[in-house]
Design an enzyme around this catalytic site. Structure first.
Site, PDB file in Angstrom:
ATOM      1  CE  LYS A 130      -3.019  11.170   5.442  1.00 35.19           C
ATOM      2  NZ  LYS A 130      -4.476  10.975   5.501  1.00 35.19           N
ATOM      3  CG  ASP A 170      -3.540   8.008   7.407  1.00 32.64           C
ATOM      4  OD1 ASP A 170      -4.642   8.342   6.944  1.00 32.64           O
ATOM      5  OD2 ASP A 170      -2.804   7.169   6.826  1.00 32.64           O
TER       6      ASP A 170
HETATM    7  P1  NDP Z   1      -4.546   1.662  11.265  1.00 34.03           P
HETATM    8  O1  NDP Z   1      -3.086   1.834  11.435  1.00 34.03           O
HETATM    9  O2  NDP Z   1      -5.435   1.713  12.439  1.00 34.03           O
HETATM   10  O3  NDP Z   1      -4.833   0.276  10.501  1.00 34.03           O
HETATM   11  C1  NDP Z   1      -4.293   0.027   9.256  1.00 34.03           C
HETATM   12  C2  NDP Z   1      -4.725  -1.356   8.825  1.00 34.03           C
HETATM   13  O4  NDP Z   1      -4.366  -1.559   7.466  1.00 34.03           O
HETATM   14  C3  NDP Z   1      -4.027  -2.461   9.618  1.00 34.03           C
HETATM   15  O5  NDP Z   1      -4.878  -3.572   9.669  1.00 34.03           O
HETATM   16  C4  NDP Z   1      -2.808  -2.741   8.747  1.00 34.03           C
HETATM   17  O6  NDP Z   1      -2.271  -4.031   8.923  1.00 34.03           O
HETATM   18  C5  NDP Z   1      -3.394  -2.591   7.373  1.00 34.03           C
HETATM   19  N1  NDP Z   1      -2.338  -2.182   6.442  1.00 34.03           N
HETATM   20  C6  NDP Z   1      -1.595  -1.062   6.513  1.00 34.03           C
HETATM   21  N2  NDP Z   1      -0.703  -1.026   5.509  1.00 34.03           N
HETATM   22  C7  NDP Z   1      -0.900  -2.165   4.821  1.00 34.03           C
HETATM   23  C8  NDP Z   1      -0.297  -2.715   3.694  1.00 34.03           C
HETATM   24  N3  NDP Z   1       0.712  -2.061   3.060  1.00 34.03           N
HETATM   25  N4  NDP Z   1      -0.768  -3.899   3.233  1.00 34.03           N
HETATM   26  C9  NDP Z   1      -1.780  -4.544   3.863  1.00 34.03           C
HETATM   27  N5  NDP Z   1      -2.386  -4.079   4.963  1.00 34.03           N
HETATM   28  C10 NDP Z   1      -1.949  -2.910   5.419  1.00 34.03           C
HETATM   29  O7  NDP Z   1      -4.972   2.751  10.163  1.00 34.03           O
HETATM   30  P2  NDP Z   1      -6.426   3.299   9.823  1.00 34.03           P
HETATM   31  O8  NDP Z   1      -7.446   2.256  10.045  1.00 34.03           O
HETATM   32  O9  NDP Z   1      -6.567   4.614  10.474  1.00 34.03           O
HETATM   33  O10 NDP Z   1      -6.269   3.587   8.254  1.00 34.03           O
HETATM   34  C11 NDP Z   1      -6.688   2.647   7.253  1.00 34.03           C
HETATM   35  C12 NDP Z   1      -6.944   3.397   5.959  1.00 34.03           C
HETATM   36  O11 NDP Z   1      -7.974   4.377   6.172  1.00 34.03           O
HETATM   37  C13 NDP Z   1      -5.765   4.178   5.383  1.00 34.03           C
HETATM   38  O12 NDP Z   1      -5.828   4.152   3.972  1.00 34.03           O
HETATM   39  C14 NDP Z   1      -6.020   5.603   5.874  1.00 34.03           C
HETATM   40  O13 NDP Z   1      -5.378   6.561   5.054  1.00 34.03           O
HETATM   41  C15 NDP Z   1      -7.523   5.657   5.734  1.00 34.03           C
HETATM   42  N6  NDP Z   1      -8.203   6.692   6.508  1.00 34.03           N
HETATM   43  C16 NDP Z   1      -8.054   6.790   7.855  1.00 34.03           C
HETATM   44  C17 NDP Z   1      -8.728   7.763   8.555  1.00 34.03           C
HETATM   45  C18 NDP Z   1      -8.683   7.860  10.042  1.00 34.03           C
HETATM   46  O14 NDP Z   1      -9.424   8.679  10.594  1.00 34.03           O
HETATM   47  N7  NDP Z   1      -7.899   7.053  10.742  1.00 34.03           N
HETATM   48  C19 NDP Z   1      -9.575   8.761   7.868  1.00 34.03           C
HETATM   49  C20 NDP Z   1      -9.733   8.509   6.449  1.00 34.03           C
HETATM   50  C21 NDP Z   1      -9.046   7.528   5.819  1.00 34.03           C
HETATM   51  P3  NDP Z   1      -0.961  -4.230   9.856  1.00 34.03           P
HETATM   52  O15 NDP Z   1      -1.483  -4.269  11.251  1.00 34.03           O
HETATM   53  O16 NDP Z   1      -0.376  -5.527   9.394  1.00 34.03           O
HETATM   54  O17 NDP Z   1      -0.072  -3.067   9.585  1.00 34.03           O
HETATM   55  O1  2IT Z   2      -7.293  10.481   5.453  1.00 33.22           O
HETATM   56  C1  2IT Z   2      -7.915  11.153   6.319  1.00 33.22           C
HETATM   57  O2  2IT Z   2      -8.914  11.811   6.025  1.00 33.22           O
HETATM   58  C2  2IT Z   2      -7.413  11.123   7.691  1.00 33.22           C
HETATM   59  N1  2IT Z   2      -6.465  10.411   7.972  1.00 33.22           N
HETATM   60  C3  2IT Z   2      -8.050  11.993   8.726  1.00 33.22           C
HETATM   61  C4  2IT Z   2      -7.551  13.397   8.629  1.00 33.22           C
HETATM   62  C5  2IT Z   2      -7.978  14.325   9.729  1.00 33.22           C
HETATM   63  O3  2IT Z   2      -7.443  15.436   9.731  1.00 33.22           O
HETATM   64  O4  2IT Z   2      -8.823  13.985  10.560  1.00 33.22           O
END
Ligand code: NDP
Ligand code: 2IT
Length: 452
Positions: A130, A170
């Site tokens: 990461k 992420d």
């Molecule tokens: P985005 O940046 O697209 O969205 C993040 C969302 O979470 C936003 O709505 C944001 O609100 C909110 N958020 C972030 N930090 C905080 C916080 N400290 N408190 C409250 N709300 C918060 O990210 P993703 O949707 O990609 O990621 C969301 C989660 O999914 C994370 O935990 C990530 O690690 C996990 N994930 C993502 C993957 C991917 O493929 N993208 C794969 C697997 C897991 P705001 O707009 O106010 O910041």
């Molecule tokens: O938390 C996760 O699994 C991700 N943010 C996606 C990682 C990836 O390499 O696609």
């Protein structure tokens, strides 16, 4: 050494705490996994002798670097960037990049540790890593984001590569940021390679990668429910977050007949008692992704909805919950509230969104609880397929990839079931199942390499 001479869980965790001062998220993630693994290896001498868990909880390396960039007012800004390469026993390092003001070494170490187990669980040959920076993209101009991404990659490029370490997105890193970083890598190295996943479709990206985490998380809920003869149909669903994962979870829920009633961001949550339909979701995607807006605006646009400032959505009565925002967003009290309101299933789109107390409550209440390392693994699994397509220099069609995503999520679910059976019951402990299934493959590969 006799099995009884080995350190126990408590002593092991004391060591982890001592060696990682000021890193609560990392200690939390290791503690959650170690509890199940200690139990599993109690009678398996070789894992003790070769110190497998001790080695897994020590990243292969943590690279920390300075990222300098110039803002639109010509101020020189300095951020800190990292890449944590946790383990590459079963494949090249793989995991996302996070840009958020809360990013620090503890957060990235916990994410890289979790990623190692998650990636193993997918069944694909992917190690765990990461990266990220304590850079806050909110309020930055397009050019500021571009300059930051370029500067970040100017340092990162020497540590990554298509067979070494393949980052992706992420929190705070989506297609736009991946485009800037890929462009800079290509410029520095003069190579067009599959060094990043989540790329645009024009330059080596895969169809379905954008949707895969959110869709996969809903498939995981579907699989858990189906196993006990239930379904998503007509179920009230509470979703947190409003980014990539949350919006695609809602999209799949709409397709499968669930009714999503909430979304959130760091300022609060909205509740829509009529349910979030396709049109409303489209508005959210444009508002959050393209206009970088706040979720509070939703309540001003759609009748029958309300914004609750500074709150999380867990007190909204529901049957299924999808935490899709960030770590530790659902605590023990929230878990009790969900249980009290009749929630039957939780599927985590985010990484480690539930605290240890929350997990304990869900387990004790016998809920269907799908932890992030299993439920959100669809994203990285599709990244694995993007790597395959890049290596073969071709691109698979939408239908084929949608099918593969479902199969991958089914495989992940079934591996959890295989390892997570609860003695004397037909229930599954998906936490234990995912931890053990993820561990065994990596551990056995490490044994094959000897002491390295
Ligand atoms: P985005 O940046 O697209 O969205 C993040 C969302 O979470 C936003 O709505 C944001 O609100 C909110 N958020 C972030 N930090 C905080 C916080 N400290 N408190 C409250 N709300 C918060 O990210 P993703 O949707 O990609 O990621 C969301 C989660 O999914 C994370 O935990 C990530 O690690 C996990 N994930 C993502 C993957 C991917 O493929 N993208 C794969 C697997 C897991 P705001 O707009 O106010 O910041
Ligand atoms: O938390 C996760 O699994 C991700 N943010 C996606 C990682 C990836 O390499 O696609």
């Amino acid at each position: 050494m006799a099995v009884s001479d080995h350190v126990g869980y408590a002593e092991f965790m004391e060591g982890v705490k001592k060696r990682n001062p000021g890193q609560p998220e990392f200690v939390q993630a290791v503690g959650e996994v170690a509890e199940d693994i200690f139990d599993y290896i109690a009678d398996k001498e070789v894992y003790h002798e070769y110190q497998i868990l001790r080695r897994l909880a020590e990243p292969d390396r943590v690279v920390s670097f300075r990222v300098c960039w110039e803002d639109d007012k010509n101020n020189i800004r300095v951020q800190r960037g990292w890449r944590v390469q946790n383990n590459n026993a079963i494949g090249p390092y793989k995991g996302g990049i996070r840009f958020h003001s809360s990013v620090n070494q503890s957060v990235l170490k916990f994410l890289a540790f979790e990623q190692t187990f998650k990636n193993s669980l997918t069944g694909l040959p992917l190690g765990g890593a990461k990266g990220g920076a304590n850079f806050n993209p909110k309020g930055k101009s397009e050019h500021e984001i571009m300059r930051f991404c370029q500067s970040f990659m100017t340092e990162l490029y020497r540590h990554v590569g298509e067979d070494t370490d393949i980052p992706a997105g992420d929190i705070g890193v989506g297609a736009r940021e991946i485009g800037y970083m890929f462009g800079q890598y290509k410029r520095i190295t003069n190579k067009f390679s599959g060094v990043l996943t989540g790329k645009g479709l024009e330059f080596g990206g895969s169809r379905v990668r954008t949707e895969a985490t959110g869709y996969g998380c809903v498939y995981f809920a579907h699989n858990m429910l189906e196993r006990v003869g239930r379904s998503l149909d007509g179920k009230i669903c509470v979703v947190s977050g409003s980014g990539n994962v949350a919006t695609h979870a809602v999209e799949k829920l709409i397709q499968l007949g669930g009714k999503a009633v909430t979304l959130s961001d760091s300022e609060g949550f909205i509740i829509d008692r009529y349910g979030i339909d396709r049109e409303k979701l489209q508005w959210v995607k444009e508002h959050k992704t393209h206009r970088r807006g706040r979720i509070s605006e939703y309540a001003k646009v759609f009748r029958g909805s309300e914004f609750h400032e500074g709150k999380r959505p867990w007190a909204v009565p529901c049957q299924i919950a999808f935490p899709c925002a960030t770590q530790n967003e659902l605590n023990g009290e929230d878990a009790q509230t969900l249980i009290g309101n009749g929630c039957e299933c939780i599927s985590e789109g985010a990484n480690m969104p539930t605290t240890l107390k929350g997990i304990k409550s869900f387990k004790e209440a016998g809920l269907l609880y799908g932890p992030g390392k299993a439920a959100n693994a669809g994203g990285v699994a599709l990244s694995g397929l993007e790597m395959s397509q890049n290596a073969a220099r071709l691109s698979w069609d939408e239908e084929q990839l949608q099918q593969k995503l479902q199969e991958l999520m089914r495989g992940i679910h079934d591996r959890c079931v295989e390892r997570g059976g609860i003695a004397g019951s037909d229930r599954i402990d998906y936490v234990r199942g995912s931890n053990i299934a993820g561990f065994v493959k990596v551990a056995d590969a490490m044994l094959a390499y000897g002491v390295v």
